[in-house]
Design a protein around this motif. Structure first.
Motif, PDB file in Angstrom:
ATOM      1  N   SER A 125       0.852  -1.469  -0.020  1.00  0.00           N
ATOM      2  CA  SER A 125      -0.150  -0.146   0.034  1.00  0.00           C
ATOM      3  C   SER A 125       0.798   1.252   0.030  1.00  0.00           C
ATOM      4  CB  SER A 125      -1.070  -0.085   1.037  1.00  0.00           C
ATOM      5  OG  SER A 125      -1.845  -1.071   1.098  1.00  0.00           O
ATOM      6  N   SER A 126       1.870   1.158  -0.684  1.00  0.00           N
ATOM      7  CA  SER A 126       2.740   2.378  -0.876  1.00  0.00           C
ATOM      8  C   SER A 126       2.342   3.479  -2.001  1.00  0.00           C
ATOM      9  CB  SER A 126       4.337   1.849  -1.375  1.00  0.00           C
ATOM     10  OG  SER A 126       4.838   1.264  -0.336  1.00  0.00           O
ATOM     11  N   ASP A 127       2.157   4.747  -1.629  1.00  0.00           N
ATOM     12  CA  ASP A 127       1.760   5.605  -2.421  1.00  0.00           C
ATOM     13  C   ASP A 127       2.589   6.180  -3.409  1.00  0.00           C
ATOM     14  OD1 ASP A 127      -0.819   5.065  -1.132  1.00  0.00           O
ATOM     15  OD2 ASP A 127      -0.806   6.941  -0.047  1.00  0.00           O
ATOM     16  N   VAL A 128       3.871   6.255  -3.047  1.00  0.00           N
ATOM     17  CA  VAL A 128       4.943   6.795  -3.886  1.00  0.00           C
ATOM     18  C   VAL A 128       6.052   6.041  -4.260  1.00  0.00           C
ATOM     19  CG1 VAL A 128       6.772   8.725  -3.865  1.00  0.00           C
ATOM     20  CG2 VAL A 128       4.333   9.107  -2.597  1.00  0.00           C
ATOM     21  N   ARG A 129       6.575   6.006  -5.424  1.00  0.00           N
ATOM     22  CA  ARG A 129       7.586   5.512  -5.970  1.00  0.00           C
ATOM     23  C   ARG A 129       8.597   6.331  -6.862  1.00  0.00           C
ATOM     24  NH1 ARG A 129      10.404   1.269  -4.792  1.00  0.00           N
ATOM     25  NH2 ARG A 129       8.787   0.041  -4.134  1.00  0.00           N
ATOM     26  N   ARG A 130       9.864   6.576  -6.421  1.00  0.00           N
ATOM     27  CA  ARG A 130      10.790   7.428  -7.036  1.00  0.00           C
ATOM     28  C   ARG A 130      10.132   8.768  -7.187  1.00  0.00           C
ATOM     29  NH1 ARG A 130      12.525   3.138 -12.021  1.00  0.00           N
ATOM     30  NH2 ARG A 130      13.775   1.640 -10.524  1.00  0.00           N
ATOM     31  N   GLY A 131       9.632   9.176  -6.134  1.00  0.00           N
ATOM     32  CA  GLY A 131       9.103  10.685  -6.079  1.00  0.00           C
ATOM     33  C   GLY A 131       7.720  10.930  -6.868  1.00  0.00           C
ATOM     34  N   ALA A 132       7.118   9.810  -7.401  1.00  0.00           N
ATOM     35  CA  ALA A 132       5.936  10.089  -8.267  1.00  0.00           C
ATOM     36  C   ALA A 132       5.058   9.371  -7.526  1.00  0.00           C
ATOM     37  CB  ALA A 132       6.356   9.819  -9.559  1.00  0.00           C
ATOM     38  N   PRO A 133       3.658   9.380  -7.998  1.00  0.00           N
ATOM     39  CA  PRO A 133       2.621   8.246  -7.479  1.00  0.00           C
ATOM     40  C   PRO A 133       3.044   7.074  -7.925  1.00  0.00           C
ATOM     41  CG  PRO A 133       1.533  10.007  -8.378  1.00  0.00           C
ATOM     42  CD  PRO A 133       3.059  10.500  -8.703  1.00  0.00           C
ATOM     43  N   ALA A 134       2.781   5.954  -7.021  1.00  0.00           N
ATOM     44  CA  ALA A 134       3.052   4.634  -7.421  1.00  0.00           C
ATOM     45  C   ALA A 134       1.995   4.092  -8.540  1.00  0.00           C
ATOM     46  CB  ALA A 134       2.692   3.740  -6.252  1.00  0.00           C
ATOM     47  N   ALA A 135       2.198   2.996  -9.231  1.00  0.00           N
ATOM     48  CA  ALA A 135       1.444   2.630 -10.355  1.00  0.00           C
ATOM     49  C   ALA A 135      -0.134   2.730 -10.053  1.00  0.00           C
ATOM     50  CB  ALA A 135       1.812   1.389 -10.762  1.00  0.00           C
ATOM     51  N   HIS A 136      -0.551   1.856  -8.788  1.00  0.00           N
ATOM     52  CA  HIS A 136      -1.738   1.909  -8.527  1.00  0.00           C
ATOM     53  C   HIS A 136      -2.425   3.248  -8.056  1.00  0.00           C
ATOM     54  CE1 HIS A 136       0.246   1.365  -4.828  1.00  0.00           C
ATOM     55  NE2 HIS A 136      -0.790   1.839  -3.866  1.00  0.00           N
ATOM     56  N   LYS A 137      -1.644   4.023  -7.524  1.00  0.00           N
ATOM     57  CA  LYS A 137      -2.104   5.519  -7.397  1.00  0.00           C
ATOM     58  C   LYS A 137      -2.341   6.364  -8.557  1.00  0.00           C
ATOM     59  CE  LYS A 137      -3.201   6.629  -3.917  1.00  0.00           C
ATOM     60  NZ  LYS A 137      -4.267   6.489  -3.073  1.00  0.00           N
ATOM     61  N   ARG A 138      -1.656   6.086  -9.659  1.00  0.00           N
ATOM     62  CA  ARG A 138      -1.916   6.783 -10.907  1.00  0.00           C
ATOM     63  C   ARG A 138      -2.750   6.228 -11.625  1.00  0.00           C
ATOM     64  NH1 ARG A 138       2.811   7.535 -14.961  1.00  0.00           N
ATOM     65  NH2 ARG A 138       1.792   7.866 -17.121  1.00  0.00           N
ATOM     66  N   PHE A 139      -3.068   5.097 -11.567  1.00  0.00           N
ATOM     67  CA  PHE A 139      -4.353   4.523 -12.325  1.00  0.00           C
ATOM     68  C   PHE A 139      -5.495   4.953 -11.656  1.00  0.00           C
ATOM     69  CE2 PHE A 139      -1.330   1.337 -14.242  1.00  0.00           C
ATOM     70  CZ  PHE A 139      -1.579   1.650 -15.569  1.00  0.00           C
ATOM     71  N   GLU A 140      -5.508   5.005 -10.387  1.00  0.00           N
ATOM     72  CA  GLU A 140      -6.617   5.346  -9.511  1.00  0.00           C
ATOM     73  C   GLU A 140      -6.929   6.934  -9.792  1.00  0.00           C
ATOM     74  OE1 GLU A 140      -7.547   6.685  -4.828  1.00  0.00           O
ATOM     75  OE2 GLU A 140      -5.980   4.879  -5.287  1.00  0.00           O
ATOM     76  N   ALA A 141      -5.911   7.635  -9.945  1.00  0.00           N
ATOM     77  CA  ALA A 141      -6.409   9.023 -10.314  1.00  0.00           C
ATOM     78  C   ALA A 141      -6.890   9.056 -11.892  1.00  0.00           C
ATOM     79  CB  ALA A 141      -4.808   9.868 -10.265  1.00  0.00           C
ATOM     80  N   LEU A 142      -6.556   8.329 -12.611  1.00  0.00           N
ATOM     81  CA  LEU A 142      -7.009   8.200 -13.931  1.00  0.00           C
ATOM     82  C   LEU A 142      -8.459   7.999 -14.115  1.00  0.00           C
ATOM     83  CD1 LEU A 142      -4.272   6.527 -15.971  1.00  0.00           C
ATOM     84  CD2 LEU A 142      -5.123   8.986 -16.478  1.00  0.00           C
ATOM     85  N   GLN A 143      -8.931   6.889 -13.388  1.00  0.00           N
ATOM     86  CA  GLN A 143     -10.401   6.530 -13.190  1.00  0.00           C
ATOM     87  C   GLN A 143     -11.062   7.539 -12.359  1.00  0.00           C
ATOM     88  OE1 GLN A 143     -11.861   4.336 -14.657  1.00  0.00           O
ATOM     89  NE2 GLN A 143     -13.668   4.309 -13.802  1.00  0.00           N
TER      90      GLN A 143
END
Length: 356
Positions: free
Chosen positions: A93-111
């Motif tokens: 359940s990590s929200d951040v990866r390499r200073g950017a949204p983690a992939a699942h948070k990225r797709f969540e924001a898209l949806q």
């Protein structure tokens, strides 16, 4: 490719060219998949490129000709790494990866943006998790494809595949051991060391060296010698990573400070602290460790317990010891290419000397 080529640049080139092909391929299935390929592009940008570097220098250590497509093959390990990171962030359940949204948070924001625009649509959180799992699966498939279409002959690929298969099994098994450790709610040094070995040491350094050596035609004696160097160095690398996960600067690590404490990571650092903390410290530690809502003051309190229990110093001592073991093994290794020996010595320093 010339022997002194910039490895990170060449790895990025190989990844970009491969994903260009995949974008064309997936566009024929549906335009919706463009966002999946873009997520893969962003996830494969940056990073330390350690695994491809060890693969390349394992190849050179075996006498491999740098004009061969070794860095295209080595880039498959970066794709494998992205697969592991995407799945790891979902599990943790990590929200951040390499200073950017983690992939699942990225797709969540898209949806969420699509749902808000239309007033319809699936739950953004569930969509994000599902899409990230599929992205991780795709990257795992692509890693295999990258290796096998890199341009090496069938004999070299067959030799390398034995190690490539092994690393995928080992990192998955290590990830499961990590899940079991976190779910148990207990810190156990033996289990923490097993996770350290299979989730990190073999995956980050030993197997990439083996894959490179196999592609370069290296024999069993070289493979064994690279293990004697790679395993202790991989353990030292992960011990440093665990310290950074607690004490690291977020601008350097790309993750929030103290994230491993919020996630309840049962590392060697934590196991040592639990074994050596006082009763009062242990009570405080048990109260706070693994709580996702930890504030800065609580993070600092846990850090002080780790320092006072000498867990931090114990990990630093292990890093020094394991790195020295690796360099001693490197000195004894049957490597005729002195550029490869020097590069591997430099990588040992780079992998373990990152600042807190």
């Amino acid at each position: 490719m010339h022997a002194d080529a910039d490895i990170p640049t060449e790895i990025q080139r190989a990844l970009t060219e491969f994903l260009d092909v995949q974008q064309t391929r997936l566009a024929e299935i549906g335009p919706e998949l463009t966002e999946v390929v873009q997520a893969a592009r962003d996830a494969t940008s940056g990073g330390k490129r350690l695994r491809p570097s060890f693969c390349y220098w394992g190849f050179r250590a075996a006498g491999g000709d740098p004009r061969e497509p070794i860095l295209t093959a080595a880039a498959s390990l970066e794709m494998l790494h992205v697969s592991a990171l995407v799945h790891d962030d979902v599990m943790d359940s990590s929200d951040v990866r390499r200073g950017a949204p983690a992939a699942h948070k990225r797709f969540e924001a898209l949806q969420r943006a699509r749902s808000e625009a239309s007033g319809l649509g699936a739950d953004p959180v569930g969509f994000g998790l599902g899409a990230a799992i599929l992205l991780g699966d795709l990257c795992l498939i692509w890693a295999d494809e990258m290796l096998h279409t890199s341009g090496f002959d069938a004999a070299a690929l067959a030799a390398a595949s034995k190690f490539f298969d092994a690393v995928r099994v080992e990192v998955t098994a290590g990830q499961y051991l990590d899940l079991v450790a976190q779910a148990s709610g207990e810190s156990d040094m033996d289990r923490a060391l097993r996770v350290l070995r299979f989730k990190a040491a073999t995956y980050t350094i030993e197997r990439p060296l083996h894959i490179g050596a196999a592609l370069g035609g290296g024999g069993q004696h070289l493979v064994d010698s690279l293990s004697a160097y790679g395993l202790p160095l991989g353990e030292a690398f992960q011990l440093r990573d665990d310290l950074l996960g607690v004490f690291g600067d977020p601008t350097v690590t790309g993750k929030p400070a103290g994230d491993d404490l919020r996630e309840g990571k049962r590392t060697v650092l934590i196991a040592y602290a639990v074994d050596h903390a006082s009763e009062v410290q242990l009570a405080e530690f048990d109260r706070l460790f693994g709580r996702p809502d930890l504030g800065d003051d609580e993070i600092q309190l846990l850090r002080e317990i780790l320092q006072d229990s000498r867990a931090v110093q114990a990990c630093e001592d292990l890093i020094t010891e394991r790195t020295e073991d690796a360099l001693d093994a490197l000195d004894r290794a049957p490597i005729e290419d002195e550029a490869a020996r020097k590069a591997l010595a430099d990588l040992a320093v780079a992998a373990t000397s990152r600042k807190l």
